[in-house]
Design an enzyme around this catalytic site. Structure first.
Site, PDB file in Angstrom:
ATOM      1  N   ASP A   1       6.025   8.073 -21.935  1.00  0.00           N
ATOM      2  CA  ASP A   1       4.568   7.957 -22.029  1.00  0.00           C
ATOM      3  C   ASP A   1       4.078   7.288 -20.738  1.00  0.00           C
ATOM      4  O   ASP A   1       4.856   7.131 -19.774  1.00  0.00           O
ATOM      5  CB  ASP A   1       4.150   7.223 -23.317  1.00  0.00           C
ATOM      6  CG  ASP A   1       4.460   5.721 -23.291  1.00  0.00           C
ATOM      7  OD1 ASP A   1       5.095   5.235 -22.325  1.00  0.00           O
ATOM      8  OD2 ASP A   1       4.069   5.039 -24.254  1.00  0.00           O
ATOM      9  N   HIS A   2       2.809   6.871 -20.710  1.00  0.00           N
ATOM     10  CA  HIS A   2       2.240   6.275 -19.494  1.00  0.00           C
ATOM     11  C   HIS A   2       2.902   4.936 -19.137  1.00  0.00           C
ATOM     12  O   HIS A   2       2.980   4.583 -17.967  1.00  0.00           O
ATOM     13  CB  HIS A   2       0.722   6.092 -19.664  1.00  0.00           C
ATOM     14  CG  HIS A   2       0.352   5.308 -20.886  1.00  0.00           C
ATOM     15  ND1 HIS A   2       0.569   5.784 -22.164  1.00  0.00           N
ATOM     16  CD2 HIS A   2      -0.195   4.071 -21.043  1.00  0.00           C
ATOM     17  CE1 HIS A   2       0.151   4.888 -23.049  1.00  0.00           C
ATOM     18  NE2 HIS A   2      -0.314   3.838 -22.392  1.00  0.00           N
TER      19      HIS A   2
ATOM     20  N   CYS B   1       9.354   4.537 -23.229  1.00  0.00           N
ATOM     21  CA  CYS B   1       7.973   4.093 -23.459  1.00  0.00           C
ATOM     22  C   CYS B   1       7.943   2.586 -23.199  1.00  0.00           C
ATOM     23  O   CYS B   1       8.795   2.094 -22.446  1.00  0.00           O
ATOM     24  CB  CYS B   1       7.464   4.498 -24.848  1.00  0.00           C
ATOM     25  SG  CYS B   1       8.262   3.712 -26.254  1.00  0.00           S
ATOM     26  N   GLY B   2       7.024   1.847 -23.773  1.00  0.00           N
ATOM     27  CA  GLY B   2       6.947   0.413 -23.495  1.00  0.00           C
ATOM     28  C   GLY B   2       8.162  -0.338 -24.018  1.00  0.00           C
ATOM     29  O   GLY B   2       8.773  -1.129 -23.313  1.00  0.00           O
ATOM     30  N   THR B   3       8.515  -0.059 -25.266  1.00  0.00           N
ATOM     31  CA  THR B   3       9.672  -0.719 -25.897  1.00  0.00           C
ATOM     32  C   THR B   3      10.825   0.236 -26.138  1.00  0.00           C
ATOM     33  O   THR B   3      11.929  -0.206 -26.453  1.00  0.00           O
ATOM     34  CB  THR B   3       9.268  -1.286 -27.274  1.00  0.00           C
ATOM     35  OG1 THR B   3       8.765  -0.192 -28.059  1.00  0.00           O
ATOM     36  CG2 THR B   3       8.213  -2.368 -27.159  1.00  0.00           C
TER      37      THR B   3
ATOM     38  N   GLY C   1       8.684   3.510 -30.147  1.00  0.00           N
ATOM     39  CA  GLY C   1       7.819   4.620 -30.588  1.00  0.00           C
ATOM     40  C   GLY C   1       8.380   5.978 -30.206  1.00  0.00           C
ATOM     41  O   GLY C   1       8.452   6.902 -31.035  1.00  0.00           O
TER      42      GLY C   1
ATOM     43  N   HIS D   1      30.440   6.191 -31.637  1.00  0.00           N
ATOM     44  CA  HIS D   1      30.430   6.132 -33.105  1.00  0.00           C
ATOM     45  C   HIS D   1      29.378   7.032 -33.745  1.00  0.00           C
ATOM     46  O   HIS D   1      29.600   7.564 -34.823  1.00  0.00           O
ATOM     47  CB  HIS D   1      30.167   4.697 -33.581  1.00  0.00           C
ATOM     48  CG  HIS D   1      31.303   3.752 -33.302  1.00  0.00           C
ATOM     49  ND1 HIS D   1      31.470   2.571 -33.962  1.00  0.00           N
ATOM     50  CD2 HIS D   1      32.330   3.825 -32.414  1.00  0.00           C
ATOM     51  CE1 HIS D   1      32.553   1.940 -33.517  1.00  0.00           C
ATOM     52  NE2 HIS D   1      33.085   2.687 -32.552  1.00  0.00           N
ATOM     53  N   ASN D   2      28.215   7.139 -33.117  1.00  0.00           N
ATOM     54  CA  ASN D   2      27.090   7.825 -33.769  1.00  0.00           C
ATOM     55  C   ASN D   2      26.733   9.157 -33.116  1.00  0.00           C
ATOM     56  O   ASN D   2      25.809   9.841 -33.572  1.00  0.00           O
ATOM     57  CB  ASN D   2      25.847   6.922 -33.777  1.00  0.00           C
ATOM     58  CG  ASN D   2      26.156   5.483 -34.116  1.00  0.00           C
ATOM     59  OD1 ASN D   2      26.141   4.603 -33.256  1.00  0.00           O
ATOM     60  ND2 ASN D   2      26.497   5.230 -35.364  1.00  0.00           N
TER      61      ASN D   2
ATOM     62  N   ARG E   1       8.990  -2.102 -20.679  1.00  0.00           N
ATOM     63  CA  ARG E   1       8.508  -3.488 -20.788  1.00  0.00           C
ATOM     64  C   ARG E   1       9.655  -4.428 -21.172  1.00  0.00           C
ATOM     65  O   ARG E   1       9.469  -5.635 -21.229  1.00  0.00           O
ATOM     66  CB  ARG E   1       7.410  -3.582 -21.856  1.00  0.00           C
ATOM     67  CG  ARG E   1       6.088  -2.995 -21.409  1.00  0.00           C
ATOM     68  CD  ARG E   1       5.083  -2.983 -22.551  1.00  0.00           C
ATOM     69  NE  ARG E   1       3.763  -2.603 -22.076  1.00  0.00           N
ATOM     70  CZ  ARG E   1       2.829  -2.053 -22.834  1.00  0.00           C
ATOM     71  NH1 ARG E   1       3.061  -1.805 -24.107  1.00  0.00           N
ATOM     72  NH2 ARG E   1       1.656  -1.735 -22.328  1.00  0.00           N
TER      73      ARG E   1
ATOM     74  N   ARG F   1      36.759   9.382 -38.485  1.00  0.00           N
ATOM     75  CA  ARG F   1      35.946   8.757 -39.539  1.00  0.00           C
ATOM     76  C   ARG F   1      34.469   8.694 -39.152  1.00  0.00           C
ATOM     77  O   ARG F   1      33.580   8.703 -40.017  1.00  0.00           O
ATOM     78  CB  ARG F   1      36.488   7.376 -39.900  1.00  0.00           C
ATOM     79  CG  ARG F   1      36.321   6.309 -38.825  1.00  0.00           C
ATOM     80  CD  ARG F   1      37.011   5.015 -39.246  1.00  0.00           C
ATOM     81  NE  ARG F   1      36.699   3.886 -38.396  1.00  0.00           N
ATOM     82  CZ  ARG F   1      37.283   3.650 -37.208  1.00  0.00           C
ATOM     83  NH1 ARG F   1      38.178   4.496 -36.724  1.00  0.00           N
ATOM     84  NH2 ARG F   1      36.955   2.589 -36.509  1.00  0.00           N
ATOM     85  N   HIS F   2      34.224   8.658 -37.826  1.00  0.00           N
ATOM     86  CA  HIS F   2      32.826   8.612 -37.366  1.00  0.00           C
ATOM     87  C   HIS F   2      32.138   9.961 -37.577  1.00  0.00           C
ATOM     88  O   HIS F   2      30.926  10.009 -37.800  1.00  0.00           O
ATOM     89  CB  HIS F   2      32.776   8.194 -35.897  1.00  0.00           C
ATOM     90  CG  HIS F   2      33.387   6.847 -35.654  1.00  0.00           C
ATOM     91  ND1 HIS F   2      32.818   5.682 -36.110  1.00  0.00           N
ATOM     92  CD2 HIS F   2      34.548   6.495 -35.050  1.00  0.00           C
ATOM     93  CE1 HIS F   2      33.594   4.660 -35.781  1.00  0.00           C
ATOM     94  NE2 HIS F   2      34.651   5.128 -35.134  1.00  0.00           N
TER      95      HIS F   2
ATOM     96  N   ARG G   1      30.626  10.132 -41.036  1.00  0.00           N
ATOM     97  CA  ARG G   1      29.359   9.398 -41.150  1.00  0.00           C
ATOM     98  C   ARG G   1      28.207  10.166 -40.497  1.00  0.00           C
ATOM     99  O   ARG G   1      27.092  10.196 -41.019  1.00  0.00           O
ATOM    100  CB  ARG G   1      29.507   8.006 -40.525  1.00  0.00           C
ATOM    101  CG  ARG G   1      30.487   7.146 -41.325  1.00  0.00           C
ATOM    102  CD  ARG G   1      31.143   6.087 -40.517  1.00  0.00           C
ATOM    103  NE  ARG G   1      32.169   5.396 -41.283  1.00  0.00           N
ATOM    104  CZ  ARG G   1      33.026   4.534 -40.765  1.00  0.00           C
ATOM    105  NH1 ARG G   1      32.996   4.257 -39.470  1.00  0.00           N
ATOM    106  NH2 ARG G   1      33.931   3.968 -41.524  1.00  0.00           N
TER     107      ARG G   1
HETATM  108  C1  RB5 Z   1       1.820   1.955 -25.552  1.00  0.00           C
HETATM  109  O1  RB5 Z   1       0.937   0.896 -25.359  1.00  0.00           O
HETATM  110  C2  RB5 Z   1       3.038   1.451 -26.301  1.00  0.00           C
HETATM  111  O2  RB5 Z   1       2.703   1.233 -27.623  1.00  0.00           O
HETATM  112  C3  RB5 Z   1       4.194   2.428 -26.177  1.00  0.00           C
HETATM  113  O3  RB5 Z   1       4.541   2.581 -24.840  1.00  0.00           O
HETATM  114  C4  RB5 Z   1       5.468   2.028 -26.886  1.00  0.00           C
HETATM  115  O4  RB5 Z   1       5.919   0.778 -26.498  1.00  0.00           O
HETATM  116  C5  RB5 Z   1       5.494   2.197 -28.327  1.00  0.00           C
HETATM  117  O5  RB5 Z   1       6.514   2.007 -29.026  1.00  0.00           O
END
Ligand code: RB5
Length: 166
Positions: A8-9, A65-67, A70, A98-99, A109, A132-133, A136
């Site tokens: 994303d941005h 994305c940021g984290t 999402g 494993h997965n 971020r 075994r993996h 699962r």
């Molecule tokens: C956008 O502000 C932020 O929510 C997105 O990049 C992300 O971190 C969502 O999980």
């Protein structure tokens, strides 16, 4: 390998660093957007990359994305996708072993460029252990298919496929 990438941005600035690194490692990379830092919605790019991987047009996908949360949630809504969000290399490596994850997500971020590259390297260098993996991972597929009979069959199966080789 053929790798689909998207962000994303918020992930937009980290993405070219990862694209260049993937190319340095000898992979073929295609960017599925976003192509500017104008505000947008992460599900668009999570879904795009996931569809390319689920259809087997691309071997693996990377989403930012940021984290990483999402965009990994969006990718995981596409059948056949096992996306992991990582902020350190150990989880990235084990998620492949494993997965059998097929999409890696991280947050711009949360991790800086150098740590992101370490995560990418560990993830790409690892491979699925099977045994075994595999049982699962097949159970995960049965959940995705909402097939409780299939889940029970896999659980009880004595197939060689589910016996550890190593
Ligand atoms: C956008 O502000 C932020 O929510 C997105 O990049 C992300 O971190 C969502 O999980």
């Amino acid at each position: 390998m053929k790798i689909a990438i998207g962000s994303d941005h918020v992930g937009f600035e980290l993405k070219p660093v990862i694209i260049d690194y993937l190319k340095e490692l000898g992979h073929e990379v295609k960017d599925f957007g976003t192509f500017s830092n104008e505000r947008t919605d992460y599900p668009i790019y999570g879904q795009k990359v996931a569809e390319k991987v689920a259809s087997k047009e691309f071997d693996l996908g990377i989403v930012i994305c940021g984290t990483g949360v999402g965009i990994s949630l969006a990718a995981n809504k596409v059948p056949g996708i096992r996306a992991v969000v990582c902020s350190e290399p150990y989880t990235a490596k084990l998620s492949r072993e494993h997965n059998n994850t097929n999409i890696l997500a991280f947050g711009s971020r949360v991790v800086g460029p150098d740590l992101a590259k370490m995560i990418v390297k560990e993830w790409l260098s690892a491979s699925f252990f099977g045994g075994r993996h595999a049982r699962r991972v097949d159970e995960l597929k049965a959940i995705e298919d909402q097939n409780t009979d299939e889940f029970e069959e896999i659980r009880k199966s004595t197939s060689d496929k589910y016996i550890d080789k190593g």
